[in-house]
Write an enzyme that holds these catalytic residues in place. Structure first.
Site, PDB file in Angstrom:
ATOM      1  N   LYS A  34     -21.866 120.437 112.689  1.00 27.53           N
ATOM      2  CA  LYS A  34     -20.694 119.833 112.739  1.00 27.53           C
ATOM      3  C   LYS A  34     -20.278 119.758 111.179  1.00 27.53           C
ATOM      4  O   LYS A  34     -20.999 119.194 110.408  1.00 27.53           O
ATOM      5  CB  LYS A  34     -20.673 118.574 113.263  1.00 27.53           C
ATOM      6  CG  LYS A  34     -19.328 117.971 113.300  1.00 27.53           C
ATOM      7  CD  LYS A  34     -19.288 116.832 114.257  1.00 27.53           C
ATOM      8  CE  LYS A  34     -19.393 115.448 113.566  1.00 27.53           C
ATOM      9  NZ  LYS A  34     -18.445 114.857 112.758  1.00 27.53           N
ATOM     10  N   LEU A  62     -11.912 118.771 113.114  1.00 27.75           N
ATOM     11  CA  LEU A  62     -10.637 118.423 112.371  1.00 27.75           C
ATOM     12  C   LEU A  62      -9.842 117.131 113.058  1.00 27.75           C
ATOM     13  O   LEU A  62      -8.881 116.898 112.248  1.00 27.75           O
ATOM     14  CB  LEU A  62      -9.762 119.793 112.836  1.00 27.75           C
ATOM     15  CG  LEU A  62     -10.025 120.949 111.989  1.00 27.75           C
ATOM     16  CD1 LEU A  62      -9.218 122.316 112.576  1.00 27.75           C
ATOM     17  CD2 LEU A  62     -10.258 120.879 110.626  1.00 27.75           C
ATOM     18  N   LYS A  63     -10.179 116.765 113.938  1.00 28.28           N
ATOM     19  CA  LYS A  63      -9.491 115.393 114.607  1.00 28.28           C
ATOM     20  C   LYS A  63      -7.931 115.732 114.411  1.00 28.28           C
ATOM     21  O   LYS A  63      -7.061 114.873 113.815  1.00 28.28           O
ATOM     22  CB  LYS A  63     -10.063 114.460 113.715  1.00 28.28           C
ATOM     23  CG  LYS A  63     -11.715 114.066 114.004  1.00 28.28           C
ATOM     24  CD  LYS A  63     -11.814 112.839 113.478  1.00 28.28           C
ATOM     25  CE  LYS A  63     -13.221 112.143 113.785  1.00 28.28           C
ATOM     26  NZ  LYS A  63     -14.325 112.907 113.499  1.00 28.28           N
ATOM     27  N   ILE A  67       2.143 117.783 114.861  1.00 23.55           N
ATOM     28  CA  ILE A  67       3.205 118.325 115.816  1.00 23.55           C
ATOM     29  C   ILE A  67       2.253 119.566 116.253  1.00 23.55           C
ATOM     30  O   ILE A  67       1.578 120.247 115.748  1.00 23.55           O
ATOM     31  CB  ILE A  67       4.387 118.552 114.864  1.00 23.55           C
ATOM     32  CG1 ILE A  67       4.357 119.639 113.951  1.00 23.55           C
ATOM     33  CG2 ILE A  67       5.223 117.316 114.587  1.00 23.55           C
ATOM     34  CD1 ILE A  67       5.540 120.321 113.395  1.00 23.55           C
ATOM     35  N   ASN A  69       3.266 122.644 116.621  1.00 22.62           N
ATOM     36  CA  ASN A  69       3.037 123.880 116.000  1.00 22.62           C
ATOM     37  C   ASN A  69       2.134 123.794 114.851  1.00 22.62           C
ATOM     38  O   ASN A  69       1.548 125.009 114.809  1.00 22.62           O
ATOM     39  CB  ASN A  69       4.508 123.988 115.408  1.00 22.62           C
ATOM     40  CG  ASN A  69       4.649 125.390 114.493  1.00 22.62           C
ATOM     41  OD1 ASN A  69       4.536 126.611 115.254  1.00 22.62           O
ATOM     42  ND2 ASN A  69       5.029 125.205 113.409  1.00 22.62           N
TER      43      ASN A  69
HETATM   44  O1  C5P Z   1     -24.175 108.170 112.248  1.00 22.31           O
HETATM   45  P1  C5P Z   1     -24.323 109.508 112.140  1.00 22.31           P
HETATM   46  O2  C5P Z   1     -24.875 110.039 110.657  1.00 22.31           O
HETATM   47  O3  C5P Z   1     -25.396 110.171 113.079  1.00 22.31           O
HETATM   48  O4  C5P Z   1     -23.026 110.354 112.611  1.00 22.31           O
HETATM   49  C1  C5P Z   1     -23.019 111.544 112.692  1.00 22.31           C
HETATM   50  C2  C5P Z   1     -21.403 111.926 113.019  1.00 22.31           C
HETATM   51  O5  C5P Z   1     -21.156 111.250 114.255  1.00 22.31           O
HETATM   52  C3  C5P Z   1     -20.265 111.559 112.076  1.00 22.31           C
HETATM   53  O6  C5P Z   1     -20.134 112.822 111.227  1.00 22.31           O
HETATM   54  C4  C5P Z   1     -19.164 110.985 112.784  1.00 22.31           C
HETATM   55  O7  C5P Z   1     -17.972 111.762 112.766  1.00 22.31           O
HETATM   56  C5  C5P Z   1     -19.704 110.946 114.243  1.00 22.31           C
HETATM   57  N1  C5P Z   1     -19.811 109.490 114.687  1.00 22.31           N
HETATM   58  C6  C5P Z   1     -18.637 109.006 115.617  1.00 22.31           C
HETATM   59  N2  C5P Z   1     -18.803 107.885 116.314  1.00 22.31           N
HETATM   60  C7  C5P Z   1     -19.844 106.974 116.017  1.00 22.31           C
HETATM   61  C8  C5P Z   1     -20.889 107.423 115.056  1.00 22.31           C
HETATM   62  C9  C5P Z   1     -20.724 108.712 114.442  1.00 22.31           C
HETATM   63  O8  C5P Z   1     -17.950 110.043 115.990  1.00 22.31           O
HETATM   64  N3  C5P Z   1     -19.747 105.871 116.456  1.00 22.31           N
END
Ligand code: C5P
Length: 233
Positions: A34, A62-63, A67, A69
């Site tokens: 990731k 990318l979350k 918009i 487009n």
């Molecule tokens: O805590 P850790 O280092 O394992 O997190 C790995 C990934 O998990 C992070 O990149 C984060 O975006 C995601 N994460 C999340 N929600 C959580 C913990 C971690 O989205 N509660």
């Protein structure tokens, strides 16, 4: 699916060299990484191309919440880089999620996953942004997951605690990708809703995302094998 294919290691680094080092140390053990906003901003798309060139699957986190487009444009670029998963915020509503799904159609290997309620958000945070009334945080998670599926998303991101309820609500097909996992006996690393990899998959997760458990270990390959062993237990 074999256990290794279910494990996604989060490359949460602020420079490319650290990411490249970790990937080299994990070698053939790990096939799925990731890349989030921090590393993408620091290292640029060359890192993604390098990972794909090494035969790795890439989850580009990318979350997206933009918009339609602009969302579609970002998804198309992710697809042309050879990315396997990309994320969009279901809070953006059907128009934004559908734009991501439509843009991904040209890339058969690309899956669009929806974020529901970010795990750090509490009921008070939801109330602050106007999500009030009878809906609990979990109800809001399920509501957004259904919206995302209705808009054609291939799956959702869910905490270990939500994975079971979402599997029940969405049925057997969608991907459920679960971050916030820690090994048995490990401290929760600040996660409000942590669980073990095995518990997440038993509850219905298709994939788990593991970050610091592996990346901050003195022996990342050994830590990765512990995660795999937990899944195979
Ligand atoms: O805590 P850790 O280092 O394992 O997190 C790995 C990934 O998990 C992070 O990149 C984060 O975006 C995601 N994460 C999340 N929600 C959580 C913990 C971690 O989205 N509660």
């Amino acid at each position: 699916m074999d256990a290794t294919s279910r494990i996604i290691v989060a490359l949460d680094f602020d420079d490319r060299r650290a990411a490249d080092d970790l990937v080299a140390r994990l070698g053939e053990e790990c096939r799925f990484y990731k890349v989030g906003l921090e590393l993408l901003t620091a290292a640029g798309p060359g890192l993604i191309e390098s990972l794909v060139g090494q035969g790795k699957d890439v989850f580009l986190d990318l979350k997206l919440f933009e918009i339609p487009n602009s969302v579609a444009g970002a998804v198309r670029v992710a697809g042309s880089l050879g990315v396997s998963m990309v994320t969009v915020h279901a809070m953006g509503g059907t128009g934004i999620v559908s734009a991501a799904v439509e843009a991904a159609r040209d890339f058969p290997g690309l899956r669009v996953l929806a974020l529901t309620v970010v795990t750090s958000m509490t009921a008070a945070d939801l109330a602050d942004v106007g999500v009030t009334g009878a809906a609990s945080t979990e109800d809001q998670v399920v509501r957004l997951a259904r919206l995302a599926r209705g808009a054609g998303c291939h799956g959702v991101i869910a905490s270990p605690r939500e994975a079971g309820r979402l599997r029940g609500a969405l049925g057997p097909d969608p991907l459920i990708v679960t971050p916030g996992v820690t090994l048995p006996g490990e401290s929760s690393g600040g996660h409000a809703r942590s669980g073990t990899p095995r518990a997440a998959v038993a509850a219905g997760a298709s994939h788990v995302v593991v970050g610091r458990t592996v990346t901050r270990s003195d022996d990342p390959a050994a830590a990765f094998r512990l995660v795999r062993a937990d899944l195979e237990r």
